[in-house]
Every structure is written in C-alpha cells, then in structure tokens.
Design an enzyme around this catalytic site. Structure first.
Site, PDB file in Angstrom:
ATOM      1  N   TRP A 149       0.843  -1.197   0.000  1.00  0.00           N
ATOM      2  CA  TRP A 149       0.000   0.000   0.000  1.00  0.00           C
ATOM      3  C   TRP A 149       0.877   1.245   0.000  1.00  0.00           C
ATOM      4  CZ3 TRP A 149      -1.174  -4.258   3.152  1.00  0.00           C
ATOM      5  CH2 TRP A 149      -2.344  -4.958   2.778  1.00  0.00           C
ATOM      6  N   HIS A 163      -6.774   1.930   2.595  1.00  0.00           N
ATOM      7  CA  HIS A 163      -7.889   0.989   2.432  1.00  0.00           C
ATOM      8  C   HIS A 163      -8.926   1.289   3.522  1.00  0.00           C
ATOM      9  CE1 HIS A 163      -5.261  -2.105   4.913  1.00  0.00           C
ATOM     10  NE2 HIS A 163      -5.266  -0.911   5.454  1.00  0.00           N
ATOM     11  N   ARG A 189      -4.019   5.995  -2.799  1.00  0.00           N
ATOM     12  CA  ARG A 189      -2.724   5.315  -2.919  1.00  0.00           C
ATOM     13  C   ARG A 189      -1.780   6.124  -3.790  1.00  0.00           C
ATOM     14  NH1 ARG A 189      -4.283  -1.087  -2.914  1.00  0.00           N
ATOM     15  NH2 ARG A 189      -5.745  -0.862  -1.186  1.00  0.00           N
ATOM     16  N   ALA A 302     -13.608 -10.860   7.060  1.00  0.00           N
ATOM     17  CA  ALA A 302     -13.579  -9.486   6.545  1.00  0.00           C
ATOM     18  C   ALA A 302     -13.356  -9.546   5.043  1.00  0.00           C
ATOM     19  CB  ALA A 302     -12.459  -8.697   7.216  1.00  0.00           C
TER      20      ALA A 302
END
Ligand code: FA5
Length: 338
Positions: A149, A163, A189, A302
C-alpha cells in the site's frame, strides 16, 4: 386651411408624422407662420382682426396637436405593454438536473444488498493514523507488506487511508461482538495511474464477528452479494492470497455474464478470516482505554472490494480514470433515475 390642418393632425398615425404636420403648419416656414408674417402689410384695423384670427387658429391647432400627441403616446405605451407582457402560464425553461455519480449509485446498491442481510452501514475518517491503517492490522512498520500500500503521508505523521480496513479496528474498539458492518468510502494510494488503477478510488469493507463465524459464512455472503449484483447465475471464485490481517486470506472474483460481449472473471477484492493478531491488537487498545477485552476466542471474516471495478464491468467503461475527470459526456450516460 383650418380643416385641412385639423384633418392632417387627426390622420397622423405616428409621433413622427404628427411632428411633420406640426412643422408644416407651425414651423418657422410653416403655412400659418408665413401668414403671420404678412400682417405687417395690412392696415392697423385689419391687422388686429386678422392677427386675432390667426392666433386663435394657432392656439386651436396647438391644442389639437397636443391632444393627438397624448393619444399616440398612449397607443404606443399600450402596444409596448402588450408586446412585453409576461405570460405566467407558459412552462418555465427546463434547467439541467444533476444526478448521483455512478460510483455513488453502485455503493448505494451494495449498501442496500448488505442491509437486507442485516448489516449496519458505518463510515470512518479519510485521514487516518498509522496504528489503525497498519499497526493494529498486523502490519508493523518494518513489515514488507507495507509495500503493498503506497501511502500518502501527511506532515503530522498521519496518512490518507490506503484501504477501508482501519475501520475494522475502530469499530471493534467501540463495539463488542456480535457485529456485522459494511464501510463504504474513499481510499488513496500513492501510485501511478493506469486504465485499472487510480490514486483515489473507493472500497467497501465488510466485517462480521461472532462466536462461530467460518470461512463458509464468508463464501456464502460473497456469493449472495454477487447474485444480488449480477443476477441468479453469477458465480464466485476464491483464490488463496496474502493479507497480514487475515488468515487464511483470499482474493475473490465474480463471473460476469456479459450480454453484449465476452464473459470473464472480474477480480473484485480481498477477504479472509480475521487474524487473531488483529483481535489481540484491538483488545490491547481497548485495555489502554479502560475498556474490557472483548475479542478473545471470537471468530470473524472481513472483505474489501472496489466498486469502480464493478462499474467498469457492468457498463463497459474501459478506463477507470474516466470516473473522476468530471467529463459530463461520460457521467451523464450513467445518471439513471434520481
Ligand atoms: C485491500 O485494500 C484490503 N484492505 C482488502 C481486504 C479487506 C482483504 C479485508 C482482506 C480482508 P487490495 O489492495 O487488494 O486489498 O484492494 C482491494 C480492492 O480494491 C481490489 O481488489 C480492487 O478492486 C480495488 N483496488 C485496489 N487498488 C486499486 C486502484 N489503484 N484503483 C482502483 N481500484 C483498486
């Protein structure tokens, strides 16, 4: 002359025509004026009589001109009023109407799908802290997974969330299980853009925690979402993948039955079972705040997916950058109903 003059005054149809008549009779070289000039050649008695006659006629003509002038002005005013009148019964000109952005609509559809399955919709901050975006998600500063990331850092040490997963931590800090949430929102990002990557895009995070939540629940949920989005024949594929905050982790793709062209697998997002390290980090943070530990022995799943990818597929949009260039020729095509 009197009759001819009065007739001409009556007959004048415009202010200009009336002015011409006035000049013709009463102007410097006018008919009546020139008669006044002949008075000098008359005897005193005749002059008085004729003078009085001419002056009376002059006064009569002036009065007639004034009356006619008032009439013509009134007519002109009425004509103007009639021509400029506003018809309040006419329909108003149409104004262009705005609409929801295509991504807002996809997110709205997704929220509805999950609300029907009993989820709550919650939102979190776009400016985030390192410990929520990374540390508590089992990504310490030295972990190579941070490279997954690329991050926009702020000068004060905070960052633009990469995120929506930090909301897993924030929500569990404030709530105990059982819980079922989805989190729509913008993420950022620091990476080069291309046809399938933007530096600002959206995600929908999902988190379910309880006592006996299993991978089967995760698969069932994602399949249910795919059917709601793409119809009863939609298929889902899971492939093993690595995210530090889940174990096991997977990427999921949806089979897109394209009525207009080639069908294909759409890589939609990542998912997995919540890593015990995440539950531990949440409990540590809860303890720091004087809250009871609440996640030992809990299980949960998740997922995080990209609505831009759904929109691109659903509407055949070839380049993700079209969404945020504010080109109305593109956006108005996907406006739909308000
Ligand atoms: C994540 O961001 C994880 N937080 C997802 C997750 C959540 C995994 C919960 C496990 C449990 P990833 O970086 O792969 O994962 O991004 C998830 C989705 O966001 C991608 O599948 C894709 O649909 C979308 N996405 C990622 N990067 C971009 C980008 N640059 N532009 C547009 N969409 C993107």
């Amino acid at each position: 002359m009197r009759d001819a003059a009065l007739q001409a005054i009556e007959g004048a149809q415009t202010l200009e025509a009336l002015q011409a008549v006035k000049t013709h009779y009463l102007g410097k070289k006018g008919e009546l004026t020139s008669q006044l000039k002949t008075l000098g050649s008359l005897s005193p008695d005749e002059r008085r009589a004729r003078g009085a006659e001419i002056n009376a006629l002059k006064a009569e003509l002036e009065a007639a001109i004034e009356t006619r002038e008032a009439q013509l002005k009134e007519e002109a005013l009425q004509a103007r009023l009639a021509s400029e009148a506003i018809d309040v019964t006419l329909p108003a000109p149409a104004h262009p109407v705005g609409g929801l952005h295509v991504i807002s609509r996809i997110l709205g559809d997704l929220e509805e799908i999950f609300e029907r399955m009993g989820y709550s919709v919650v939102e979190g901050p776009e400016v985030e802290e390192d410990r929520f975006n990374f540390d508590a998600l089992n990504i310490p500063w030295h972990h190579p997974a941070r490279d997954m990331w690329d991050t926009f850092w702020l000068e004060d040490g905070r960052l633009l969330r990469t995120h929506t997963s930090p909301m897993q931590v924030r929500y569990m800090l404030a709530h105990e299980a059982p819980l079922k949430i989805v989190v729509p929102g913008k993420v950022f990002r620091y990476e080069a853009t291309d046809a399938t990557h933007e530096s600002m895009f959206h995600q929908l995070e999902g988190l379910v925690v309880g006592d006996h939540i299993s991978m089967a629940d995760l698969k069932g949920t994602i399949s249910e979402m795919a059917r709601a989005l793409f119809g009863p024949k939609a298929k889902v594929r899971f492939q093993p993948s690595f995210y530090p905050f889940v174990e096991p982790g997977a990427d999921f793709a949806v089979w897109w039955e394209n009525p207009r062209g080639a069908s294909k697998w759409l890589e939609l997002g990542g998912c997995g079972m919540v890593h015990p390290q995440v539950f531990k980090a949440v409990d540590d943070l809860r303890e720091e705040r004087g809250l009871p530990r609440a996640y030992e022995g809990k299980t949960g799943f998740a997922f995080g997916l990209g609505p831009e990818r759904i929109a691109m597929l659903k509407y055949g949009i070839p380049d993700i950058r079209y969404f945020y260039q504010n080109d109305l020729r593109v956006l108005t095509q996907f406006r739909g109903d308000l």
